[in-house]
Scaffold this active site. Sequence first.
Site, mmCIF file in Angstrom:
data_model
loop_
_atom_site.group_PDB
_atom_site.id
_atom_site.type_symbol
_atom_site.label_atom_id
_atom_site.label_comp_id
_atom_site.label_asym_id
_atom_site.label_seq_id
_atom_site.Cartn_x
_atom_site.Cartn_y
_atom_site.Cartn_z
ATOM 1 N N CYS A 18 9.744 -6.925 -23.598
ATOM 2 C CA CYS A 18 9.785 -5.521 -23.988
ATOM 3 C C CYS A 18 8.492 -5.169 -24.730
ATOM 4 C CB CYS A 18 10.990 -5.244 -24.882
ATOM 5 S SG CYS A 18 10.974 -6.204 -26.408
ATOM 6 N N CYS A 21 7.542 -7.366 -27.621
ATOM 7 C CA CYS A 21 6.821 -8.609 -27.280
ATOM 8 C C CYS A 21 5.329 -8.317 -27.110
ATOM 9 C CB CYS A 21 7.381 -9.195 -25.988
ATOM 10 S SG CYS A 21 9.121 -9.667 -26.086
ATOM 11 N N ASP A 422 -7.487 10.330 -1.066
ATOM 12 C CA ASP A 422 -8.611 9.900 -0.234
ATOM 13 C C ASP A 422 -8.487 10.570 1.136
ATOM 14 O OD1 ASP A 422 -10.821 8.242 0.589
ATOM 15 O OD2 ASP A 422 -9.356 7.087 1.728
ATOM 16 N N ASP A 599 -6.355 4.247 0.626
ATOM 17 C CA ASP A 599 -6.031 3.131 1.506
ATOM 18 C C ASP A 599 -7.070 2.012 1.507
ATOM 19 O OD1 ASP A 599 -7.963 4.706 2.826
ATOM 20 O OD2 ASP A 599 -7.416 3.805 4.741
ATOM 21 N N ASP A 603 -10.776 2.101 -2.653
ATOM 22 C CA ASP A 603 -9.778 2.837 -3.436
ATOM 23 C C ASP A 603 -8.992 1.912 -4.372
ATOM 24 O OD1 ASP A 603 -10.286 5.357 -2.232
ATOM 25 O OD2 ASP A 603 -9.164 4.733 -0.465
#
Length: 704
Positions: A18, A21, A422, A599, A603
Amino acid sequence: MNAAALVERDFAVPDIRCVGCIAKLEQGLVRDKRIAAARVNFTEKRVHLSYMPDTDMPDLIGAFSTLGFEAHPIGNGPGEADAEAETSRELLRSVAVSGFAMMNIMLLSVSVWSGAAGATRDLFHWLSAAIALPTVAYAGRPFFRSAWRALRHGHTNMDVPISIGVALVCAISLYETATRGAHAYFDGAVMLLFFLLCGRWLDSVMRDRARGGVTALLRNMGSGATVLGDDGRSRWVDATALAPEMVMLVAAGERLAADGVVVGGDGQLDLSLLTGESAPQPVQLDDRAHAGTLNLDAPIRVRVTAAGADTAIADIARLMGEAAQGKSRYVRIADRAARLYAPAVHCLALMAFAGWMVAGAGWHDSLLIAAAVLIITCPCALGLAVPAAQIVAAGALMRAGVLVKDGSALERLAEVDLALVDKTGTLTLGRPEAIGLDRLDTGTKSLILALSQASRHPLSEALTRGLQRYDVRPAEVTSITETPGFGIEAQWAGGIVKLGRPQRGDLGDALATELSVDGDAVATIRFADRLRPDAAEAIDALGHHGVEAMILSGDRAEAVAPVARQLGLTAQTGMSPQDKLDAIERQAGLGRKVLMIGDGLNDGPALAAGHASIAPGSASDVGKNAADCIFLGDRMMPVVQAVQMARRTQTVVRQNFLLAIGYNAVAVPLAFMGLVTPLVAAIAMSGSSLIVVGNALRLRGAIR
C-alpha cells in the site's frame, strides 16, 4: 555524496502492499547514509536504489530488512524474474485450500447451529479444529510472514491486525473446544482468510498483467553485426562489443545493432519500430540509421556512431523507465483506504477489551469480545471492493476488444480529460493500402497480382491484399526475380513485366509503385494509410465525454495535416520521444489528466508517462508493454468504451466502499456490545462480501 560515483540498481520487493509501504521505503532507506535515493515502482513491486559503490549487497538487503521488507537484487538469479508469478501461484493455492476447508467447516457449523449439543457438538468442534488449524497455518502464510517482518522491526502494516485476529480467534476457539464451550470460531477464521486471499489474489492477477518491462524493448536490437576490418575481412561482433567508428555490413533482412551513418550502398529501412510509420524509408550515403530498424532490401554499410546504452533505442528505454516510475506513484483508492485501516482496527479491538475489563466482564469474555470486533471488522468487503469491480470490468472490456493490463489503469482512465493521439498506426491503420485498384482493367490486375504475391515487400503485400478482393486470377508468369531496392520482374507472353520503383518524376515523396511491360509504363499505383473506419466517431464520442483530443505525431507536418483537417483536431508534428514526454509533462503541470494513445516504439516513453495509456493491438511490442490497455481490431470505439467502463467501475467501487462502511457501521457496535454470536459474525462477514461481489457483477452488462 558524489552523484557521479553512485551505483544504480533495482530490487524486487514483493511485500509492497500500500501507500504506507511506499512512504516507509522511500523515506526509511535514505536514512542510511550510504543510500542516496530510493524510488518505489508500485506496479512492478520494485525499488530503484542509488547508493555508494563501496556498499555491500548484504548491507543493502539489511536496510530493507530493518524496515520489515524482504528484498532481492534483480538480475542475480535465474528464478527472480518469476518471483511475482510464484507469489500469484502461492495465493491461488491458498485460496483453493481455504475455500475447500471453509465449505467443510461450514457444514459442521450448520449442524451445531441447528441444535447439535453435548458430545456431538464437541466432536464437530474437534473436527473443525482438525481442518481449520492446518488450513490457517498453510493459507495464512502470506499474512503471517508480512506481519512478522513488520513487527520484528517495530513496524505495523495491514497484515498485522489480520494475523492477530486469525491467531486470536483460533486460540480462543481451541480453548473453547478443549473446555467443551458452546461456541467455536473456526468457521469465522477460515472464512476471513478465504475472502482476504480472494481479494489479494484478484489484485495480484491484475498486477501480473502490468508487468512486461522495458527489457522487452531492447530485444528489438540486433544481437550483433558483421564488422568490416581495415584489411577488408569481415567478422561477427556481438552488440555489446560494438564501438564507434566500426563499419557494420548490414544484410537485407537484418536489424541494425547500433546507431550509425550510411557509408556505402542504398536501400530501404523499416522504421516502424521507431516511428510507427509502416512505409519503408529509403536511405543512402550519409543518411542516419538507428539500432532496431530493419534493412529491407540491399546490403548497406553503416559506420557506428553510438552503441549499447548510447543508442536511440536505449535512450527510449531509459525514458520509459523514468516515466513508468512516475506513474507508479499513483495512489490507488484501496491503498488510501488501507492507510487508515490498521490503526483503526487495533484501536477498536483494544478499546473493546479495555472497556469490558473495566466493566468487570473478566479476561475471557473481554478477549472474546475483542476478537469478535477483529472478526467483524475483517476487511473482506474492503479487500474485495476494488479488485472484484476491476476484474469484472476487465472481463467485460476484453469481450469488447480491450485488454486491461493493470487494475489501477481503470482508476486513472476514469480521470482523463485530454487525449493525445499519435497519427500513424493509431488514428490511421498503420499499413499502406493501394488506392485506385478499381480503375485498373482485369489484365493489369492479373499481372500485378502475379508479381506482388511473389514478394514480401510491404507494398507488394498491400497490393496482394487489395487485389484479392477482386475476382481476379494471377497471370501465368515465369522466371520471377526480385532485385532489392528496385522491384520484381518476370517473363510473360514473351516479354518482360516489372513491378517496382516508378520512373515518373512528378510523384515526389508519394508512396507508389509502377507496372511496366517491356519497359513501357502500364499503370502507376499509389498507396495511402487510411484512417480507422470510426476514427471521427470515436474522437467525437471522446469529446462528448469531456475528453479533448489532440494529435501528437513524429511525422512531418505535411503528412499530418490531411488527417488533422479531416478530424478537426489540432496537431503538434515532428516530435521526438523526448518532445512527446515534455508535452505530457506540460499538460500534467496544467492539471490535465492525459490519455496517451500511440503504437510505435517512439511512443513508448509517452505511453508510460501518460496518466493512462492505450495502444492498438497492431502496436510494437514496446508500445504494448508500455500501455495500460490494448484495443484490438481496426475500430477506435473500444477506446471510448474503455473510458466509459472505467468511469462506471469507479462508481461501483465507491458504492462498494459505502456498502463496506455501512456494514461496519451496523456490525461493529453490535460486536462492541458483545451481541455478536458466531452465526451472526459468519453471516455478516460473508454477506457483506457477497453483496460487494454482486454489486461488481452488474458491470458485466455495462457494454452492449
